[in-house]
Structure formats: C-alpha cells, structure tokens
Design a protein around this motif. Structure first.
Motif, PDB file in Angstrom:
ATOM      1  N   PRO A 547       0.718  -1.263  -0.040  1.00 13.81           N
ATOM      2  CA  PRO A 547      -0.616  -0.274  -0.292  1.00 13.81           C
ATOM      3  C   PRO A 547       0.668   1.293   0.365  1.00 13.81           C
ATOM      4  O   PRO A 547       1.511   1.012   0.357  1.00 13.81           O
ATOM      5  N   GLN A 548       0.306   1.979  -0.786  1.00  6.85           N
ATOM      6  CA  GLN A 548       0.670   3.604  -1.059  1.00  6.85           C
ATOM      7  C   GLN A 548       2.462   3.339  -0.930  1.00  6.85           C
ATOM      8  O   GLN A 548       2.920   4.318  -1.202  1.00  6.85           O
ATOM      9  N   ARG A 549       3.144   2.367  -2.322  1.00  6.80           N
ATOM     10  CA  ARG A 549       4.181   2.689  -2.605  1.00  6.80           C
ATOM     11  C   ARG A 549       3.833   1.822  -3.863  1.00  6.80           C
ATOM     12  O   ARG A 549       3.823   1.183  -4.571  1.00  6.80           O
ATOM     13  N   ARG A 550       5.284   2.244  -4.822  1.00  8.20           N
ATOM     14  CA  ARG A 550       4.931   1.096  -6.575  1.00  8.20           C
ATOM     15  C   ARG A 550       5.301   0.311  -5.564  1.00  8.20           C
ATOM     16  O   ARG A 550       6.036  -0.264  -5.244  1.00  8.20           O
ATOM     17  N   ALA A 551       5.163  -0.644  -7.547  1.00  8.61           N
ATOM     18  CA  ALA A 551       5.938  -2.174  -7.756  1.00  8.61           C
ATOM     19  C   ALA A 551       6.964  -2.754  -7.734  1.00  8.61           C
ATOM     20  O   ALA A 551       7.849  -1.409  -8.460  1.00  8.61           O
ATOM     21  N   TRP A 552       7.357  -3.090  -7.438  1.00 11.79           N
ATOM     22  CA  TRP A 552       9.093  -4.055  -7.946  1.00 11.79           C
ATOM     23  C   TRP A 552       8.558  -5.126  -8.398  1.00 11.79           C
ATOM     24  O   TRP A 552       8.371  -5.870  -8.221  1.00 11.79           O
ATOM     25  N   VAL A 553      10.067  -5.325  -9.456  1.00 10.68           N
ATOM     26  CA  VAL A 553      10.078  -7.066 -10.087  1.00 10.68           C
ATOM     27  C   VAL A 553      11.121  -7.277  -9.872  1.00 10.68           C
ATOM     28  O   VAL A 553      11.896  -6.802 -10.140  1.00 10.68           O
ATOM     29  N   ILE A 554      11.560  -8.694  -9.073  1.00  9.16           N
ATOM     30  CA  ILE A 554      12.712  -9.826  -8.917  1.00  9.16           C
ATOM     31  C   ILE A 554      12.130 -10.544 -10.060  1.00  9.16           C
ATOM     32  O   ILE A 554      11.651 -11.367 -10.468  1.00  9.16           O
ATOM     33  N   VAL A 555      13.355 -11.038 -10.943  1.00  7.58           N
ATOM     34  CA  VAL A 555      13.826 -12.106 -11.750  1.00  7.58           C
ATOM     35  C   VAL A 555      15.279 -12.975 -11.057  1.00  7.58           C
ATOM     36  O   VAL A 555      16.029 -12.058 -11.007  1.00  7.58           O
ATOM     37  N   SER A 556      14.754 -14.591 -11.071  1.00 13.49           N
ATOM     38  CA  SER A 556      15.671 -14.962 -10.845  1.00 13.49           C
ATOM     39  C   SER A 556      16.089 -16.388 -10.924  1.00 13.49           C
ATOM     40  O   SER A 556      14.499 -17.354 -12.100  1.00 13.49           O
ATOM     41  N   ASP A 557      16.951 -16.703 -11.246  1.00 15.29           N
ATOM     42  CA  ASP A 557      16.808 -17.982 -12.113  1.00 15.29           C
ATOM     43  C   ASP A 557      18.289 -18.898 -11.306  1.00 15.29           C
ATOM     44  O   ASP A 557      18.964 -18.516 -10.984  1.00 15.29           O
ATOM     45  N   LYS A 558      17.950 -20.898 -11.662  1.00  9.51           N
ATOM     46  CA  LYS A 558      18.956 -21.464 -11.029  1.00  9.51           C
ATOM     47  C   LYS A 558      19.194 -22.851 -12.522  1.00  9.51           C
ATOM     48  O   LYS A 558      17.545 -22.839 -12.768  1.00  9.51           O
ATOM     49  N   LEU A 559      19.675 -22.887 -12.805  1.00  7.26           N
ATOM     50  CA  LEU A 559      20.702 -24.460 -13.905  1.00  7.26           C
ATOM     51  C   LEU A 559      21.640 -24.735 -13.170  1.00  7.26           C
ATOM     52  O   LEU A 559      22.443 -24.581 -12.746  1.00  7.26           O
ATOM     53  N   SER A 560      21.350 -26.136 -13.597  1.00  2.00           N
ATOM     54  CA  SER A 560      21.788 -26.687 -12.793  1.00  2.00           C
ATOM     55  C   SER A 560      21.713 -28.270 -13.517  1.00  2.00           C
ATOM     56  O   SER A 560      20.973 -28.228 -14.758  1.00  2.00           O
ATOM     57  N   VAL A 561      23.266 -29.138 -13.341  1.00  2.00           N
ATOM     58  CA  VAL A 561      23.690 -30.121 -14.981  1.00  2.00           C
ATOM     59  C   VAL A 561      23.347 -31.470 -13.420  1.00  2.00           C
ATOM     60  O   VAL A 561      24.908 -30.565 -12.327  1.00  2.00           O
ATOM     61  N   ASP A 562      23.459 -32.188 -13.839  1.00  4.33           N
ATOM     62  CA  ASP A 562      23.931 -33.465 -13.159  1.00  4.33           C
ATOM     63  C   ASP A 562      25.456 -33.947 -14.129  1.00  4.33           C
ATOM     64  O   ASP A 562      24.729 -34.855 -15.275  1.00  4.33           O
ATOM     65  N   ILE A 563      25.935 -34.787 -13.550  1.00  2.63           N
ATOM     66  CA  ILE A 563      27.629 -35.007 -13.859  1.00  2.63           C
ATOM     67  C   ILE A 563      27.680 -36.330 -13.268  1.00  2.63           C
ATOM     68  O   ILE A 563      27.858 -36.400 -12.111  1.00  2.63           O
ATOM     69  N   GLY A 564      27.614 -37.550 -14.093  1.00  2.00           N
ATOM     70  CA  GLY A 564      28.126 -38.902 -13.541  1.00  2.00           C
ATOM     71  C   GLY A 564      26.447 -39.491 -12.591  1.00  2.00           C
ATOM     72  O   GLY A 564      25.337 -38.239 -12.101  1.00  2.00           O
ATOM     73  N   ARG A 565      26.889 -40.286 -11.724  1.00  5.74           N
ATOM     74  CA  ARG A 565      26.129 -40.176 -10.237  1.00  5.74           C
ATOM     75  C   ARG A 565      26.466 -39.894  -9.076  1.00  5.74           C
ATOM     76  O   ARG A 565      25.047 -39.596  -8.395  1.00  5.74           O
ATOM     77  N   HIS A 566      27.146 -38.802  -9.396  1.00 10.62           N
ATOM     78  CA  HIS A 566      27.503 -38.559  -8.045  1.00 10.62           C
ATOM     79  C   HIS A 566      28.176 -36.766  -8.155  1.00 10.62           C
ATOM     80  O   HIS A 566      27.773 -36.196  -7.171  1.00 10.62           O
ATOM     81  N   TRP A 567      28.290 -36.146  -9.105  1.00 15.59           N
ATOM     82  CA  TRP A 567      28.496 -34.591  -9.052  1.00 15.59           C
ATOM     83  C   TRP A 567      27.547 -33.965  -9.932  1.00 15.59           C
ATOM     84  O   TRP A 567      26.357 -34.443 -10.731  1.00 15.59           O
ATOM     85  N   GLN A 568      26.911 -32.568  -9.090  1.00 19.49           N
ATOM     86  CA  GLN A 568      25.694 -31.392  -9.885  1.00 19.49           C
ATOM     87  C   GLN A 568      26.755 -29.881  -9.884  1.00 19.49           C
ATOM     88  O   GLN A 568      27.537 -30.102  -8.821  1.00 19.49           O
ATOM     89  N   VAL A 569      26.943 -29.586 -11.050  1.00 19.65           N
ATOM     90  CA  VAL A 569      27.220 -28.222 -11.324  1.00 19.65           C
ATOM     91  C   VAL A 569      25.386 -27.386 -10.771  1.00 19.65           C
ATOM     92  O   VAL A 569      24.786 -27.511 -11.891  1.00 19.65           O
ATOM     93  N   PHE A 570      26.292 -26.369 -10.207  1.00 19.48           N
ATOM     94  CA  PHE A 570      24.722 -24.817 -10.520  1.00 19.48           C
ATOM     95  C   PHE A 570      25.316 -23.919 -10.925  1.00 19.48           C
ATOM     96  O   PHE A 570      26.609 -23.224 -10.247  1.00 19.48           O
ATOM     97  N   PHE A 571      24.328 -23.058 -11.383  1.00 20.64           N
ATOM     98  CA  PHE A 571      24.577 -21.292 -11.155  1.00 20.64           C
ATOM     99  C   PHE A 571      23.154 -20.777 -11.383  1.00 20.64           C
ATOM    100  O   PHE A 571      22.474 -20.613 -11.633  1.00 20.64           O
ATOM    101  N   GLU A 572      23.750 -20.046 -10.167  1.00 24.66           N
ATOM    102  CA  GLU A 572      22.385 -19.488  -9.556  1.00 24.66           C
ATOM    103  C   GLU A 572      22.416 -18.078  -9.985  1.00 24.66           C
ATOM    104  O   GLU A 572      23.274 -17.228  -9.363  1.00 24.66           O
ATOM    105  N   VAL A 573      21.408 -16.960 -10.135  1.00 25.14           N
ATOM    106  CA  VAL A 573      21.330 -15.521 -10.093  1.00 25.14           C
ATOM    107  C   VAL A 573      20.236 -15.600  -9.378  1.00 25.14           C
ATOM    108  O   VAL A 573      19.192 -15.617 -10.003  1.00 25.14           O
ATOM    109  N   TYR A 574      20.362 -14.000  -8.714  1.00 30.51           N
ATOM    110  CA  TYR A 574      18.710 -13.022  -8.430  1.00 30.51           C
ATOM    111  C   TYR A 574      19.303 -11.838  -8.694  1.00 30.51           C
ATOM    112  O   TYR A 574      20.166 -11.132  -8.013  1.00 30.51           O
ATOM    113  N   ASN A 575      17.439 -11.617  -8.578  1.00 33.94           N
ATOM    114  CA  ASN A 575      17.760 -10.089  -9.075  1.00 33.94           C
ATOM    115  C   ASN A 575      19.117  -9.690 -10.421  1.00 33.94           C
ATOM    116  O   ASN A 575      19.308  -8.779 -10.250  1.00 33.94           O
TER     117      ASN A 575
END
Length: 602
Positions: A547-575
C-alpha cells in the motif's frame, strides 16, 4: 476467581481425557484390533489444512541460499534487511511481522524479545525436507502468535540418505560451504550438517558471516522411539539502517542461537503418548554506529524453555488428542531490563470422520500467562473430498498474541514500549478448494477474512509526537484471496503461477503507523521449469506491491546439471536485472547476485 478458573479447567480436561478412556473400554468388544495409531511424518503439522508447501524436490530447483529466501516461493512476504537470509521479517495474509508463528518440526521457535529474531534459524537449505504454510485458524493448536498463520520448517529425518559436500562462490566476495553426513551408532540413526556463508555485500555496511551446525538423531523401537535435534547458529553482519530506515547509521549486529528439541513417542494398541522438551537461547548484540561504538550499544539474551505432553487415542470414527504444556521465557537486556514470565496450557483436539470423504475437527486450547489473564483459543475445521483429485476445506478460529518484551519495555530517543499493553485477539475464517484437472493441471483457490482486536503497533497520534509508542489499536479488518495453478505440460516443461491479494483497514485511522501498512497487497510469482536430460532450469518472476508504494519486479534463475551419479554443477542468479527496491521502506535491498557451485553426493 483466577484460581477457580484453573481448577475448573483441570477438572474438565481430567473428565474429557479419562472419561474418553472409559468410553473406549466400554466398547472393547467392538473389534478394537482394527484401530491403528499411525506415526505422522517426522516434523509435519499432521492432517490439518496446509495453505502452501514446498517439497524437497521443489527446494532443489530454487535459487535460494538460505531458508528465509525459500519462503518467498510459497506465498510468504519476506521482508529482507541487507543480504537475503541474514535478517528478515515475514508477513502472512496481511499480518504484521509479529503475527506469524514460526515452527520447526511442529515446535514453536517464537522469540519473546522481538519477532525480528524469529527467523534467526539454526539450519540451512540443505537441512530442510519440507516447508508448510498453515492457515491462521489451524495454527491455534500450536499456541499464541499465529494470527496471520504459521510457517513450519520440516527438517530432514536422520534416516539414511546421501552424504553431500557443497561449495560455491559468487560476486561481492560471496562464498558458501556445506557438509551433510549420515551415520549409525549403537542402533541410532544420525545426521550431522555444517554450513558456512560469507559475503562482502553489494552496499556499504552489508557484509555478513554466518555458520550453522545441526545434529539429528533417532532411535526406533517396537513401541518407544526417541528423537533429538540440536542446532547452533552464529552470525555477524553489517546492519546499515536496519532499524533506523533513512537515517544513515552504519550499524553492526551479532547473533548467537542454541536450540534443542527432544521428544519420545510411546505407542500402544489403543493410544500414543508424546512427551517433548525444547530449549532455545538467543544472544543479540547491537551497535548503532561503528563510528562511535559507545553511543548506543545493546545486549540481549533470551531463554525459552518448554515441556509438553500429548496423548492421542484413535477411535473407529476419528481420534481424540489431549495435551498439556508448561514453559518459561526469560530475558536479560541492557535496554529492556530483566524479566521472566511463565505459562501453562491445556488443549483438546477431537476429530470425527463424518463419512468416507468428510471429516470434522475441533481444537480447544487455554493459555495462562503469569503476566496476563487466561485466554481461550481454538478452531473448527471441515474437510471434504468432493471427487478424486478434488477437495475443499473451511475453518474458523479464535487466535491471540502475547506482547513481546520489546513492545512492553523498549525505550530509545524515537521509540517507546508500553507495559500496559493487552494481548491481541482475532477471529479468522479461511476456506480453500483444490482440484487436479486433466492434462497435468492443478488449481488451488483460497480466501480468508480476519477481524482483529487490540492489534499492537508503534504509532504516533500526531507528526509532532517525539516517539512512536506501542499501543493497542481498537480494531483491524483484513481479507484476501490466494490463487495458485500449476501445469505440467510435458516431461520437459512445467509452469506455475501464484497470485495473492490482501486488503486491511484500521478503525483508528487517525494514527501514524510504524508497521501497519507494510503488508503485501499484491503479489504475482510466475515460475518456468525446463528439463532436458541431465539439465534443469527454473526461472521465477516475482512482483510485489505494498500500500502507498510502487510495485517492483525481481527475476531469478537456477540452472543445474547432473554429471554422472555423484556430481551436480549449478549456476544461480538473484535479481537478474539489478532492480532497485525496498522490502522495508527506507532500507535499500541488494542488487544482482551470481553464484556458481558444485555438489558431490555419495
């Protein structure tokens, strides 16, 4: 008079609990061996209504480094100060930040000093199995403070899982490390985790350092089981204008939290009994300005001790539960002084299966605080499965909240507590409809209306008043709707959309409020998921309007990749687009953050 009320209540609960037992014995010939006591999921709120939830599978897709950040993806208004997850308030359904009850495995972690400390948690994202948002009326069974509703963090069970080691880093000199390890000793299953996080922050005086340690154990017997969770958190962070918005104070804060939760489950053929003990200690040191440390320096330590027991008796057409609780809250503070208050409570929770598809339940609870008179709260809830994949619920309840020590005793040049405050009370009605349609489409629709009395806020009667003073507001009316839909379009693509609307009016509208209009009026969260082999991507577009304030928009993303049975690599972006916004007016939030990491599982 107060003594008579206590005696009458004890007699009532004695008759209800033991009278119920006699009724059961009188019907012992009626094939009682079919009655089975089912163990509820570890830490879950049970069979009551849940307004929203995140599973472990959901959590792993989200670009969140801390438990506080996860709440934004389940319809909770997270009001960050500084780096996300370091310091935050939360609001549900138009509530103030004081009116949300925080639970961990179904146990209250409400801080009696101030609700600013409620999200000073002792675990990390990797420790969470599930998050549940509980409607306000359904939260009555857990005691005071859930006028807007409750949030329950369900931690991972110590049952054997995959060990993991995680490391990541990003801009603003951000680094994160985590270890999750399972082991078995003398028949007991155990889980230990450690997590560390540090950052320089994207603005002056928003650097932060935080560490968590969590140990969980359980020993399962034929009829008796033991559970023990012990956690520790410490953090140190720059707190630029965290509590003085717009005034330019480079502040500093140190937090230390210790938490223990021990419980036993005793199961018989016709009953289950759960005694429980919990302890939480929080130490807080706050320095108003690092440029002149002696100008204003506060130390606080709160100790909360709670012991409880719950007896559950199943019946052929439902169940009955009765509970008792005793607790103490103690604070030693350089500003608030030295205070102790105790409380006891009694509760009864009968439920009935009206048919194969419909159930009805009631909760009645009495809380008696040494510093306030007795308060009776409770709720009634009706649930029905209309068709396969379709159900509805409606619940009504009376709720209450006890003033915090800060609201009662705080004093500084701009803010004053009020030792004459009365507890808040409210009546709340909620309803919801859930339906799973064809072609992978799920739709949830909910609404609520809440009438509050004696709501507490820091207010001024005129702009010339030198201080915001804690006062009971005569009345406040809040209503809103919650919409959620998910479409699993194919094996490779899904999307979900959440919309919240809330409106709140105060009868004392001539006052100037410090927190009253900080609630979330509109929120839209659009999530898009893509899956292609070992690759997974989740993008979220979050819009918030107050109330009584302007709106704002935040875009976030997460990309992950499984490598074999034991490894996962991930890349995250907030705002992603580096939007400028303020969750709390006068406190600018963090800009774009980028995080790249890897997890080893074995």
């Amino acid at each position: 008079m107060k003594k008579k009320v206590k005696v009458a209540c004890l007699v009532f609960f004695w008759q209800v609990v033991f009278g119920h037992g006699h009724a059961l014995a009188a019907t012992e010939e009626r094939d009682l061996d079919k009655i089975v006591v089912k163990r509820l999921p570890y830490g879950s709120v049970g069979n009551g209504p849940v307004a929203g939830a995140l599973t472990r599978q959901d959590i792993e897709k989200l670009p969140a480094k801390t438990p506080q950040e996860l709440l934004a993806y389940v319809g909770v208004d997270v009001q960050n100060r500084g780096v996300p997850g370091i310091k935050a308030d939360i609001s549900l359904n138009g509530s103030t930040f004081q009116q949300v009850l925080v639970l961990v495995n179904g146990v209250r972690v409400k801080d009696p000093q101030t609700a600013h400390q409620d999200l000073d948690l002792f675990f990390s994202v990797d420790d969470i199995e599930r998050i549940e948002v509980v409607p306000a009326s359904a939260s009555a069974k857990f005691g005071p403070d859930g006028i807007g509703g409750a949030v329950n963090f369900v931690l991972k069970s110590p049952e054997k899982g995959r060990n993991s080691l995680t490391a990541s880093g990003g801009n603003n000199t951000t680094a994160q490390q985590g270890l999750d390890f399972y082991y078995k000793v003398l028949g007991a299953e155990n889980r230990f985790s450690v997590w560390n996080f540090s950052t320089a922050g994207s603005r002056y005086d928003t650097d932060a350092r935080m560490s968590n340690f969590l140990s969980s154990s359980r020993l399962i017997g034929n009829n008796v089981s033991f559970y023990l969770d012990a956690g520790y958190n410490e953090k140190e962070y720059g707190a630029y204008d965290f509590y003085t918005p717009g005034r330019g104070f480079p502040s500093k804060e140190w937090i230390n939290v210790k938490n223990v939760d021990a419980r036993m489950m005793i199961e018989g053929e016709r009953f289950s009994f759960e005694p429980r003990f919990s302890f939480r200690q929080l130490y807080d040191k706050f320095m108003l300005t690092i440029q002149n440390p002696s100008l204003y320096l506060n130390h606080h330590r709160t100790d909360v001790l709670t012991a409880s027991g719950t007896l559950t008796v199943p019946r052929e057409t439902g169940s009955f539960a009765a509970g008792a609780e005793y607790g103490t809250e103690h604070i030693v503070s350089s500003n608030l002084g030295d205070h102790t208050r105790s409380h006891w409570s009694l509760s009864a929770e009968p439920s009935w299966d009206l048919s194969e598809k419909t159930s009805f339940g009631v909760v009645v609870r009495m809380d008696d605080y040494s510093t306030f008179k007795e308060e009776v709260t409770g709720s009634a809830m009706l649930k029905s499965a209309l068709n396969p994949g379709e159900d509805i619920y409606a619940s009504f309840g009376r709720l209450m909240r006890i003033p915090t020590f800060t609201e009662l005793y705080y004093s500084d040049p701009t803010t004053a507590g009020n030792s004459g405050l009365r507890p808040e009370t409210a009546y709340s009605f909620e309803s919801g409809w859930n339906k799973r349609l064809r072609d992978g489409l799920l739709v949830n629709l909910g609404g609520f209306i809440r009438q509050e009395f004696d709501t507490i806020d820091f207010t001024k009667e005129s702009p010339s008043d030198p201080k915001f003073t804690a006062r009971n507001i005569s009345e406040a009316l809040t209503f809103g709707v919650n919409l959620y839909g998910r479409w699993d379009a194919s094996e490779t693509f899904s999307c979900d959309l959440r919309y919240l609307y809330t409106n709140k009016t105060f009868k004392d509208d001539g006052l100037i409020y410090k927190y009253g209009f900080a609630y979330l009026q509109h929120m839209i969260d659009l999530g898009l998921e893509h899956r292609l082999g070992a690759w997974r991507n989740r993008a979220d577009v979050l819009m918030k309007k107050k109330p009584q304030r302007r709106a704002w928009v935040i875009v976030s993303d997460k990309l992950s990749v499984d490598i074999g049975r034991h490894w996962q690599v991930f890349f995250e972006v907030y705002n992603l687009f580096n939007a400028e916004f303020q969750d709390i007016e006068g406190i600018p939030e963090q800009g774009r953050t980028v995080n790249l990491g890897a997890t080893l599982n074995w």
